[in-house]
Design a protein around this motif. Structure first.
Motif, short mmCIF file in Angstrom:
data_model
loop_
_atom_site.label_atom_id
_atom_site.label_comp_id
_atom_site.label_asym_id
_atom_site.label_seq_id
_atom_site.Cartn_x
_atom_site.Cartn_y
_atom_site.Cartn_z
N HIS A 232 23.77 32.10 30.72
CA HIS A 232 24.99 32.87 30.45
C HIS A 232 24.71 34.36 30.62
O HIS A 232 23.96 34.96 29.85
CB HIS A 232 25.45 32.56 29.03
CG HIS A 232 26.67 33.30 28.58
ND1 HIS A 232 27.92 33.05 29.10
CD2 HIS A 232 26.83 34.26 27.63
CE1 HIS A 232 28.82 33.82 28.48
NE2 HIS A 232 28.17 34.58 27.60
N ALA A 233 25.32 34.95 31.64
CA ALA A 233 25.16 36.38 31.93
C ALA A 233 26.56 36.95 32.14
O ALA A 233 27.07 37.00 33.27
CB ALA A 233 24.29 36.57 33.18
N PRO A 234 27.20 37.41 31.07
CA PRO A 234 28.63 37.72 31.10
C PRO A 234 28.95 39.13 31.60
O PRO A 234 29.56 39.94 30.89
CB PRO A 234 29.03 37.54 29.64
CG PRO A 234 27.80 37.94 28.87
CD PRO A 234 26.64 37.47 29.70
N TRP A 235 28.57 39.41 32.83
CA TRP A 235 28.92 40.71 33.41
C TRP A 235 30.43 40.79 33.63
O TRP A 235 31.05 39.83 34.10
CB TRP A 235 28.21 40.92 34.74
CG TRP A 235 26.73 40.77 34.68
CD1 TRP A 235 25.97 39.82 35.30
CD2 TRP A 235 25.80 41.61 33.98
NE1 TRP A 235 24.64 40.00 35.03
CE2 TRP A 235 24.50 41.09 34.21
CE3 TRP A 235 25.93 42.74 33.16
CZ2 TRP A 235 23.35 41.67 33.66
CZ3 TRP A 235 24.79 43.30 32.61
CH2 TRP A 235 23.53 42.78 32.87
N PRO A 236 31.07 41.91 33.36
CA PRO A 236 32.50 42.06 33.66
C PRO A 236 32.74 42.14 35.17
O PRO A 236 31.81 42.39 35.95
CB PRO A 236 32.86 43.38 32.96
CG PRO A 236 31.58 44.15 32.94
CD PRO A 236 30.49 43.14 32.77
N THR A 237 33.97 41.96 35.57
CA THR A 237 34.29 41.89 37.00
C THR A 237 33.96 43.20 37.72
O THR A 237 33.65 43.17 38.92
CB THR A 237 35.77 41.56 37.21
OG1 THR A 237 36.59 42.50 36.48
CG2 THR A 237 36.08 40.15 36.73
N SER B 225 23.58 40.34 39.00
CA SER B 225 23.32 38.92 39.23
C SER B 225 23.54 38.12 37.95
O SER B 225 23.06 38.52 36.88
CB SER B 225 21.89 38.72 39.71
OG SER B 225 21.70 39.31 40.98
N GLY B 226 24.25 37.00 38.09
CA GLY B 226 24.47 36.12 36.96
C GLY B 226 25.95 35.88 36.72
O GLY B 226 26.81 36.64 37.18
N VAL B 227 26.24 34.79 35.99
CA VAL B 227 27.62 34.40 35.72
C VAL B 227 27.75 34.01 34.25
O VAL B 227 26.79 33.52 33.64
CB VAL B 227 28.06 33.22 36.61
CG1 VAL B 227 28.09 33.62 38.07
CG2 VAL B 227 27.17 31.99 36.40
N PRO B 228 28.95 34.19 33.68
CA PRO B 228 29.18 33.64 32.34
C PRO B 228 29.21 32.12 32.42
O PRO B 228 29.68 31.56 33.41
CB PRO B 228 30.54 34.22 31.94
CG PRO B 228 31.23 34.52 33.24
CD PRO B 228 30.15 34.87 34.21
N GLY B 229 28.70 31.44 31.37
CA GLY B 229 28.66 29.98 31.50
C GLY B 229 28.43 29.17 30.24
O GLY B 229 28.44 27.95 30.29
N VAL B 230 28.23 29.82 29.08
CA VAL B 230 27.91 29.02 27.90
C VAL B 230 29.06 28.10 27.50
O VAL B 230 28.84 26.98 27.01
CB VAL B 230 27.48 29.93 26.72
CG1 VAL B 230 28.61 30.83 26.24
CG2 VAL B 230 26.91 29.12 25.57
N GLU B 231 30.30 28.52 27.75
CA GLU B 231 31.45 27.70 27.34
C GLU B 231 31.75 26.58 28.33
O GLU B 231 32.40 25.60 27.98
CB GLU B 231 32.68 28.59 27.14
CG GLU B 231 33.83 27.89 26.43
CD GLU B 231 34.85 28.86 25.85
OE1 GLU B 231 35.86 28.39 25.30
OE2 GLU B 231 34.64 30.09 25.92
N ARG C 167 30.75 37.38 42.86
CA ARG C 167 30.83 36.68 41.58
C ARG C 167 29.83 35.53 41.49
O ARG C 167 29.50 35.10 40.39
CB ARG C 167 32.25 36.19 41.34
CG ARG C 167 33.25 37.33 41.19
CD ARG C 167 34.54 36.90 40.57
NE ARG C 167 35.46 38.01 40.43
CZ ARG C 167 36.58 37.99 39.70
NH1 ARG C 167 36.90 36.88 39.04
NH2 ARG C 167 37.36 39.05 39.62
N LEU C 168 29.39 35.05 42.64
CA LEU C 168 28.38 33.99 42.64
C LEU C 168 27.00 34.52 43.05
O LEU C 168 26.15 33.76 43.48
CB LEU C 168 28.80 32.84 43.56
CG LEU C 168 29.84 31.88 42.97
CD1 LEU C 168 30.19 30.77 43.95
CD2 LEU C 168 29.35 31.27 41.66
N LYS C 169 26.80 35.81 42.88
CA LYS C 169 25.46 36.37 43.08
C LYS C 169 24.64 36.05 41.83
O LYS C 169 24.92 36.54 40.73
CB LYS C 169 25.52 37.87 43.32
CG LYS C 169 24.16 38.54 43.55
CD LYS C 169 24.34 40.01 43.93
CE LYS C 169 23.00 40.70 44.17
NZ LYS C 169 22.36 41.14 42.92
N ILE C 170 23.63 35.20 41.99
CA ILE C 170 22.82 34.69 40.90
C ILE C 170 21.37 34.70 41.36
O ILE C 170 21.09 34.50 42.54
CB ILE C 170 23.24 33.23 40.54
CG1 ILE C 170 24.73 33.16 40.21
CG2 ILE C 170 22.41 32.68 39.39
CD1 ILE C 170 25.30 31.75 40.23
#
Length: 465
Positions: free
Chosen positions: A325-330, A343-349, A293-296
């Motif tokens: 913001h990279a909103p890949w599902p789990t 690679s990437g995590v959701p983050g805009v909010e 989940r923290l692969k960025i």
């Protein structure tokens, strides 16, 4: 950042702590007329003036801070079909982001032609909850020849990658073609932003590591060592400097990368940089618990690197702080073999509360610099500061309220992205957004939730376009 003026007739008044002219935050007034800032005034309102406003709506937020709406300079709404513009801009509203700069690497096809750009403009017009500025891209093999037409049609800039992520959606521009790209973008007067990692180093290390099928999450950091970032950054900087291009280097994870950009700035190059809250909040050790989940890209770095980035934020060396913001599902983030994950995590909010909460704890210098990097820095870089990025009369009434006294924990179940998860779940950043106004309209509040609707947002273009 804020400009004071006399109070004209206005429809709304927001009372709270605003940036004082001498520094710090003190009680003040933000007056709104229609969609624009009408005045910013120090102190409490004169009762006679307030009475003469003819029933202006008053929002008194007490000791909370009244700030410009954030401009998130790095959002991927359409890389994965499960997200979309409605979800990403709803998440933006919920987090105090009133404008997103939308990346061009969409799943159905990158935004590298007028037809694709116009289709995306139609989609954004129908679906956006907050305002959106659009980037285009220039594909390998001569795509740079389309730059002028895309700028004329409304993109605020371009993004290309020096690393091959996907040959169709996210291709690589090699060093030779990068010269033509930079030259042509310079001719348009817009900005080029880059994903700057060295392709040869990373591809070689991935070729060695991938067959091993390692479940060690730090395999990811080892395949993208610091030199793969700094060499990529240097390539982009040197080509930009020689071609006279305006360059923005995305998502830097290393203090040394920031220092390289600063050196080129000292030589007169028009170059800026961004970092992301995940590099300011996490370290590579957090991958041991959150794993894929923290692969960025670039990867998380050491605690010393994280501290070094904060020191450069405090020094004013960081132009932009964005979410990427990279909103890949789990299901794309929870593979045991770390390299199998996206690679990437959701983050805009979570961009604003995480950044400002951490910065507030570090002190006034960090907080002021972080606010600037969330607002006026990205607005200026993409040429939309005539409307966005500061509380100035005549600009859009994009206003947020941030409460630094809040100890609320981030709960991924309440977030608006369709990703359905957050790496900050359970994290207490030390502050919370309580209200978001986009062009004078309340689109989200802690009390009412999301009240903005698809179609409320508009497309923002560069000054003069």
């Amino acid at each position: 950042m804020e400009h004071r003026s006399d109070t004209p007739h206005a429809q709304q008044l927001i009372l709270g702590r605003i940036r004082a002219q001498g520094g710090g935050y003190a009680r003040g007034q933000v007056w709104i007329e229609g969609e624009r800032i009408a005045a910013v005034v120090d102190g409490e309102p004169d009762p006679a003036v307030l009475a003469g406003q003819g029933g202006a709506q008053v929002l008194d937020v007490g000791e909370a801070l009244v700030l410009p709406g954030a401009v998130d300079a790095h959002v991927h709404s359409l890389s994965h079909a499960g997200e979309g513009v409605v979800a990403s801009t709803s998440a933006a509203a919920g987090g105090g982001v009133t404008t997103i700069v939308e990346m061009p690497f969409d799943g159905p096809g990158p935004i590298n032609s007028l037809d694709r750009l116009r289709a995306k403009q139609d989609l954004v017009t129908d679906e956006a909850v907050v305002d959106v500025a659009l980037l285009g891209t220039l594909e390998p093999g001569g795509g740079w020849r389309r730059a002028g037409g895309l700028v004329d049609e409304g993109v605020v800039g371009f993004k290309v990658s020096l690393f091959l992520t996907d040959p169709f959606r996210f291709p690589r521009i090699d060093d030779l073609e990068l010269i033509s790209v930079m030259r042509e973008v310079a001719e348009t007067g817009s900005t080029l932003c880059t994903h700057a990692e060295n392709n040869e180093i990373i591809k070689g290390l991935l070729a060695e590591a991938t067959p091993q099928r390692s479940t060690d999450p730090l395999t990811h950091t080892r395949t993208r060592p610091p030199v793969s970032e700094t060499l990529g950054v240097l390539t982009a900087l040197e080509v930009a400097a020689t071609q006279g291009a305006s360059l923005h280097v995305c998502h830097l994870s290393l203090p040394r990368s920031v220092d390289l950009v600063r050196w080129y700035q000292s030589q007169g190059a028009d170059v800026t940089l961004e970092v992301c809250p995940h590099y300011l909040a996490f370290t590579e050790d957090d991958m041991l618990t959150q794993r894929g989940r923290l692969k960025i890209n670039p990867p998380l770095r050491t605690a010393a690197d994280r501290e070094g980035l904060w020191e450069r934020v405090e020094a004013g060396a960081v132009s932009v702080i964005s979410s990427d913001h990279a909103p890949w599902p789990t299901e794309l983030k929870d593979h045991d073999v770390v390299l199998d994950n996206h690679s990437g995590v959701p983050g805009v909010e979570t961009l604003v509360p995480v950044t400002l909460g951490h910065a507030w704890r570090r002190g006034p210098a960090a907080f002021d610099a972080a606010v600037a990097a969330l607002t006026e820095g990205p607005a200026r870089r993409y040429g939309i500061d005539h409307r966005k990025g500061s509380l100035v009369p005549g600009k859009d009434a994009d206003v947020i309220v941030f409460d630094p006294s809040s100890d609320a924990a981030i709960d991924e179940r309440t977030l608006h992205s369709n990703a359905g998860w957050s790496p900050y779940h359970g994290h207490r950043p030390g502050g919370a957004v309580t209200h978001t106004l986009s062009r004078g309209r309340l689109v989200w509040s802690a009390a009412a939730g999301l009240v903005g609707r698809p179609g409320d947002g508009r497309i923002v273009t560069r000054s003069g376009r």
